[in-house]
Design a protein around this motif. Structure first.
Motif, PDB file in Angstrom:
ATOM      1  N   LYS A 153     -14.386 -39.993 -28.024  1.00 18.11           N
ATOM      2  CA  LYS A 153     -15.811 -39.667 -27.917  1.00 18.11           C
ATOM      3  C   LYS A 153     -16.695 -40.551 -28.789  1.00 18.11           C
ATOM      4  CE  LYS A 153     -15.551 -34.816 -26.494  1.00 18.11           C
ATOM      5  NZ  LYS A 153     -15.897 -33.421 -26.826  1.00 18.11           N
ATOM      6  N   LYS A 156     -19.356 -45.676 -27.928  1.00 15.43           N
ATOM      7  CA  LYS A 156     -20.611 -45.672 -27.177  1.00 15.43           C
ATOM      8  C   LYS A 156     -20.664 -46.886 -26.264  1.00 15.43           C
ATOM      9  CE  LYS A 156     -23.056 -43.198 -30.845  1.00 15.43           C
ATOM     10  NZ  LYS A 156     -23.030 -41.923 -30.108  1.00 15.43           N
ATOM     11  N   LYS A 195     -13.453 -38.622 -18.254  1.00 12.49           N
ATOM     12  CA  LYS A 195     -14.766 -38.011 -18.057  1.00 12.49           C
ATOM     13  C   LYS A 195     -15.057 -36.900 -19.061  1.00 12.49           C
ATOM     14  CE  LYS A 195     -14.047 -34.259 -14.721  1.00 12.49           C
ATOM     15  NZ  LYS A 195     -14.506 -33.702 -13.439  1.00 12.49           N
ATOM     16  N   THR A 196     -14.013 -36.255 -19.603  1.00 10.04           N
ATOM     17  CA  THR A 196     -14.241 -35.175 -20.566  1.00 10.04           C
ATOM     18  C   THR A 196     -14.486 -35.692 -21.978  1.00 10.04           C
ATOM     19  OG1 THR A 196     -11.872 -34.937 -21.027  1.00 10.04           O
ATOM     20  CG2 THR A 196     -12.781 -33.607 -19.233  1.00 10.04           C
ATOM     21  N   ASP A 199     -18.578 -40.811 -24.083  1.00 15.17           N
ATOM     22  CA  ASP A 199     -19.843 -40.573 -24.757  1.00 15.17           C
ATOM     23  C   ASP A 199     -20.985 -40.457 -23.742  1.00 15.17           C
ATOM     24  OD1 ASP A 199     -21.430 -40.738 -27.431  1.00 15.17           O
ATOM     25  OD2 ASP A 199     -22.398 -42.235 -26.137  1.00 15.17           O
ATOM     26  N   ALA A 200     -22.047 -39.745 -24.127  1.00 16.62           N
ATOM     27  CA  ALA A 200     -23.178 -39.508 -23.219  1.00 16.62           C
ATOM     28  C   ALA A 200     -23.822 -40.818 -22.778  1.00 16.62           C
ATOM     29  CB  ALA A 200     -24.216 -38.618 -23.901  1.00 16.62           C
ATOM     30  N   SER A 201     -23.855 -41.827 -23.665  1.00 14.86           N
ATOM     31  CA  SER A 201     -24.463 -43.116 -23.300  1.00 14.86           C
ATOM     32  C   SER A 201     -23.685 -43.786 -22.174  1.00 14.86           C
ATOM     33  CB  SER A 201     -24.510 -44.034 -24.520  1.00 14.86           C
ATOM     34  OG  SER A 201     -23.198 -44.330 -24.992  1.00 14.86           O
ATOM     35  N   GLN A 203     -21.716 -42.003 -19.943  1.00 13.94           N
ATOM     36  CA  GLN A 203     -21.875 -41.133 -18.766  1.00 13.94           C
ATOM     37  C   GLN A 203     -23.187 -41.413 -18.050  1.00 13.94           C
ATOM     38  OE1 GLN A 203     -19.675 -38.947 -17.645  1.00 13.94           O
ATOM     39  NE2 GLN A 203     -18.500 -38.037 -19.313  1.00 13.94           N
ATOM     40  N   ARG A 204     -24.253 -41.679 -18.824  1.00 15.41           N
ATOM     41  CA  ARG A 204     -25.572 -41.947 -18.212  1.00 15.41           C
ATOM     42  C   ARG A 204     -25.601 -43.272 -17.475  1.00 15.41           C
ATOM     43  NH1 ARG A 204     -27.581 -39.839 -23.200  1.00 15.41           N
ATOM     44  NH2 ARG A 204     -27.773 -41.974 -23.981  1.00 15.41           N
ATOM     45  N   SER A 205     -24.900 -44.265 -18.003  1.00 15.96           N
ATOM     46  CA  SER A 205     -24.994 -45.625 -17.461  1.00 15.96           C
ATOM     47  C   SER A 205     -23.968 -45.949 -16.385  1.00 15.96           C
ATOM     48  CB  SER A 205     -24.861 -46.650 -18.602  1.00 15.96           C
ATOM     49  OG  SER A 205     -25.855 -46.448 -19.574  1.00 15.96           O
ATOM     50  N   ASP A 207     -21.664 -44.613 -13.239  1.00 12.08           N
ATOM     51  CA  ASP A 207     -21.354 -43.610 -12.217  1.00 12.08           C
ATOM     52  C   ASP A 207     -19.982 -43.918 -11.630  1.00 12.08           C
ATOM     53  OD1 ASP A 207     -21.347 -41.632 -10.338  1.00 12.08           O
ATOM     54  OD2 ASP A 207     -22.803 -42.598  -9.002  1.00 12.08           O
TER      55      ASP A 207
END
Length: 344
Positions: A153, A156, A195-196, A199-201, A203-205, A207
């Motif tokens: 996690k 980034k 996927k679990t 990091d959020a950065s 996941q956002r960028s 797909d």
């Protein structure tokens, strides 16, 4: 341990077991209930071993075996979850990904050779970045795709816009891709996230799969579901890049557009597959209901004919009619046969 064939008993004089799961289960019980629980646990274990479907078998404990055994089920599920969360960070994940790639390469007759490389140093001094190395077209082709598995996690995205020269150095998806390429002398590189844990950065960028020009591919898989289709797409593109003979620039937007189209097609197929499976499940239930109704008709008709012929039903007949053990046993067998159809 002794087996008494005459009395059909298993005799164990004394034994000890050192197991955290077993210890937690029995320490939670009152002392006067532990012996009964032990005997019940042994019977359940034997049945589960005979069925060879331990996880599926435990899923039935809520209705069949009571509250204490449901606690055992929860402990089992908890240990399974802990196993996945820890194994995901180590060699187990790399081995699973390697096995998937070997199967993928074999199924499509690609001729690539893949191996684990994370324990050996690369071209950079004291650097082991690059967990899996693929020789595209064979070991002597000179074309390589390097894969780094980062189920962490703390990693980034780390694109150029987010760089800060005043901050301490830390690993990012971009830095790890570049490092993997250089350290393994690769023509193309892939970094794999779960996927679990991504990091959020990221996941956002990203797909599913994304290509970064002159950097490499970022790929997100579902490790616990053994869903590696995103990796298959990334690897297929990466090996094609490795095999390129000219130095023409690649249209990054076009590549990512193609990737997204492929991902959409795969998701559509998965949705169709889910619909088919649901339809099969519903149809099997319909078959069960039909068979149950036919058995009930046959059973009721049997007692109706008996009553019309004899003019009465004895109390034993009424009890049998009420309990319906005969029809229940028949339905259980038919139900298992129908369920087996779904496994074919």
């Amino acid at each position: 341990m002794r087996i008494d064939h005459k009395l059909q008993r298993i005799q164990v004089d004394s034994f000890e077991i050192s197991d955290e799961l077993v210890y937690r289960f029995f320490i939670s019980l009152p002392e006067n209930e532990r012996e009964t629980a032990l005997l019940r646990a042994i019977r359940i274990g034997v049945l589960a071993t005979m069925e060879d479907r331990f996880s599926a078998f435990l899923s039935k404990t809520t209705d069949d075996l009571g509250v204490q055994l449901e606690n055992l089920k929860l402990l089992f599920d908890m240990k399974q979850e802990i196993f996945h969360k820890t194994a995901i960070k180590g060699v187990a994940a790399e081995n699973d990904i390697l096995e998937f790639l070997e199967t993928y390469i074999d199924n499509f007759h690609l001729g690539d050779v893949v191996s684990l490389s994370g324990t050996s140093k690369g071209l950079l001094k004291n650097n082991k970045t690059g967990d899996i190395l693929a020789y595209v077209g064979g070991e002597n082709s000179g074309k390589k795709v390097a894969i780094e598995c980062k189920f962490d996690k703390s990693i980034k995205l780390g694109d150029v816009d987010s760089l800060d020269i005043a901050s301490n150095k830390y690993d990012t998806a971009w830095s790890q891709l570049l490092e993997t390429t250089v350290n393994r002398g690769a023509n193309a590189s892939i970094i794999v996230f779960d996927k679990t844990l991504a990091d959020a950065s990221i996941q956002r960028s990203v797909d599913g799969v994304s290509y970064i020009d002159n950097i490499g591919f970022i790929c997100i898989i579902d490790y616990e579901a053994s869903d590696y289709h995103n990796l298959a797409i990334a690897y297929n593109f990466a090996r094609r890049l490795a095999l390129r003979k000219d130095g023409k620039n690649i249209e990054v937007d076009f590549v990512n557009m193609l990737i997204q189209r492929l991902l959409k097609d795969i998701r559509d197929i998965q949705n169709i597959e889910m619909l088919v499976k649901n339809n099969i499940k519903n149809n099997l239930q319909i078959l069960k209901n039909i068979e149950k109704s036919l058995l009930s008709i046959e059973f009721n008709q049997q007692y109706l004919m008996k009553y019309l012929e004899d003019g009465y039903l004895s109390k034993v007949d009424l009890l049998d009619f009420y309990q319906r053990e005969e029809i229940r046993a028949k339905y259980k067998l038919i139900s298992k046969e129908i369920e087996s159809l779904g496994n074919e």
